[in-house]
Design a protein around this motif. Structure first.
Motif, PDB file in Angstrom:
ATOM      1  N   LEU A   1      36.091  11.913  -3.182  1.00  0.00           N
ATOM      2  CA  LEU A   1      36.422  11.011  -4.283  1.00  0.00           C
ATOM      3  C   LEU A   1      36.186  11.749  -5.590  1.00  0.00           C
ATOM      4  O   LEU A   1      35.128  12.355  -5.775  1.00  0.00           O
ATOM      5  N   THR A   2      37.169  11.709  -6.492  1.00  0.00           N
ATOM      6  CA  THR A   2      36.997  12.294  -7.812  1.00  0.00           C
ATOM      7  C   THR A   2      36.883  11.150  -8.822  1.00  0.00           C
ATOM      8  O   THR A   2      37.556  10.126  -8.682  1.00  0.00           O
ATOM      9  N   VAL A   3      36.027  11.336  -9.816  1.00  0.00           N
ATOM     10  CA  VAL A   3      35.699  10.243 -10.737  1.00  0.00           C
ATOM     11  C   VAL A   3      35.722  10.719 -12.185  1.00  0.00           C
ATOM     12  O   VAL A   3      35.170  11.777 -12.506  1.00  0.00           O
TER      13      VAL A   3
ATOM     14  N   PRO B   1      31.261   0.431  -5.351  1.00  0.00           N
ATOM     15  CA  PRO B   1      30.251   0.947  -4.429  1.00  0.00           C
ATOM     16  C   PRO B   1      30.852   1.317  -3.067  1.00  0.00           C
ATOM     17  O   PRO B   1      30.440   2.313  -2.463  1.00  0.00           O
ATOM     18  N   ALA B   2      31.827   0.555  -2.604  1.00  0.00           N
ATOM     19  CA  ALA B   2      32.438   0.845  -1.300  1.00  0.00           C
ATOM     20  C   ALA B   2      33.167   2.188  -1.309  1.00  0.00           C
ATOM     21  O   ALA B   2      33.080   2.951  -0.335  1.00  0.00           O
TER      22      ALA B   2
ATOM     23  N   GLU C   1      31.937   5.300   1.229  1.00  0.00           N
ATOM     24  CA  GLU C   1      32.781   5.848   2.299  1.00  0.00           C
ATOM     25  C   GLU C   1      33.128   7.319   2.087  1.00  0.00           C
ATOM     26  O   GLU C   1      33.788   7.923   2.924  1.00  0.00           O
ATOM     27  N   SER C   2      32.655   7.906   0.998  1.00  0.00           N
ATOM     28  CA  SER C   2      32.979   9.297   0.673  1.00  0.00           C
ATOM     29  C   SER C   2      31.964  10.260   1.268  1.00  0.00           C
ATOM     30  O   SER C   2      30.783   9.943   1.394  1.00  0.00           O
TER      31      SER C   2
ATOM     32  N   ARG D   1      22.891  12.473  -3.294  1.00  0.00           N
ATOM     33  CA  ARG D   1      22.825  13.725  -2.536  1.00  0.00           C
ATOM     34  C   ARG D   1      24.200  14.342  -2.287  1.00  0.00           C
ATOM     35  O   ARG D   1      24.291  15.534  -2.010  1.00  0.00           O
ATOM     36  N   TYR D   2      25.275  13.559  -2.370  1.00  0.00           N
ATOM     37  CA  TYR D   2      26.610  14.124  -2.149  1.00  0.00           C
ATOM     38  C   TYR D   2      27.543  13.949  -3.350  1.00  0.00           C
ATOM     39  O   TYR D   2      28.759  14.034  -3.233  1.00  0.00           O
TER      40      TYR D   2
END
Length: 192
Positions: A8-10, A78-79, A83-84, A107-108
């Motif tokens: 996921l990129t944000v 949050p979902a 899931e990432s 952590r990820y």
């Protein structure tokens, strides 16, 4: 083969930086592992939901040889974070916002340029796997283990600059930052 790795990129609005990163990274990982092995998506902390990619960001994406076909902005939830397997943010501030939504994700979750720096000289024998999902998950763990073991990037080098509502040169600079990190990311994320 296990289920695909999810990246996921944000960014903030999900119309400039994060879709640019999403589309570039997805194309490179599709070339490396084959379509569907790793799924890259994006979202925004203050997303302009259902908007297409911002026109100047689309321009630099297409100039770089990538496509935004079918893209629509969406809000960070949050979902999506939960899931990432890996969350790559445009800035360190976005990383903090991701962690507020889902604290276990710390952590990820990495700022993109910090992650590129962490994996730039990471020995592949510590994480490499034949399965793309295992490979990405191993890389994330190895990068997380490396935090604090080397000096972080200086603040001014850690964030992908926000070009929104700025001149074309700001979009060119954003593109150059992401594309400059791409060889490091591709080398670490791709098969040996």
């Amino acid at each position: 083969m296990t289920s695909p790795a999810r990246i996921l990129t944000v960014c903030t609005g999900n119309i400039c930086r994060s879709p640019f990163i999403e589309r570039v990274l997805q194309a490179e990982l599709d070339r490396a592992w084959g379509p569907g092995a790793v799924l890259v998506s994006s979202a925004g902390t203050g997303a302009l939901v259902d908007e297409p990619m911002n026109a100047p960001a689309l321009r630099v994406l297409e100039v770089a040889g990538y496509s935004a076909t079918g893209f629509r902005a969406r809000a960070l939830t949050p979902a999506l974070v939960a899931e990432s397997d890996l969350v790559l943010t445009a800035t360190r501030q976005h990383r903090g916002k991701v962690a507020q939504l889902h604290p276990r994700a710390l952590r990820y979750t990495f700022a993109l340029l910090d992650f590129a720096d962490l994996v730039s000289d990471l020995p592949r024998d510590g994480y490499a796997a034949a399965d793309p999902a295992d490979h990405i998950r191993g890389l994330v763990q190895a990068a997380a283990n490396r935090r604090g073991m080397r000096p972080p990037l200086p603040e001014e080098e850690a964030d992908v600059a926000d070009p929104y509502r700025r001149e074309d040169s700001a979009f060119d600079a954003m593109s150059a930052q992401v594309l400059g990190a791409l060889p490091l990311l591709s080398a670490a994320m791709g098969p040996a």
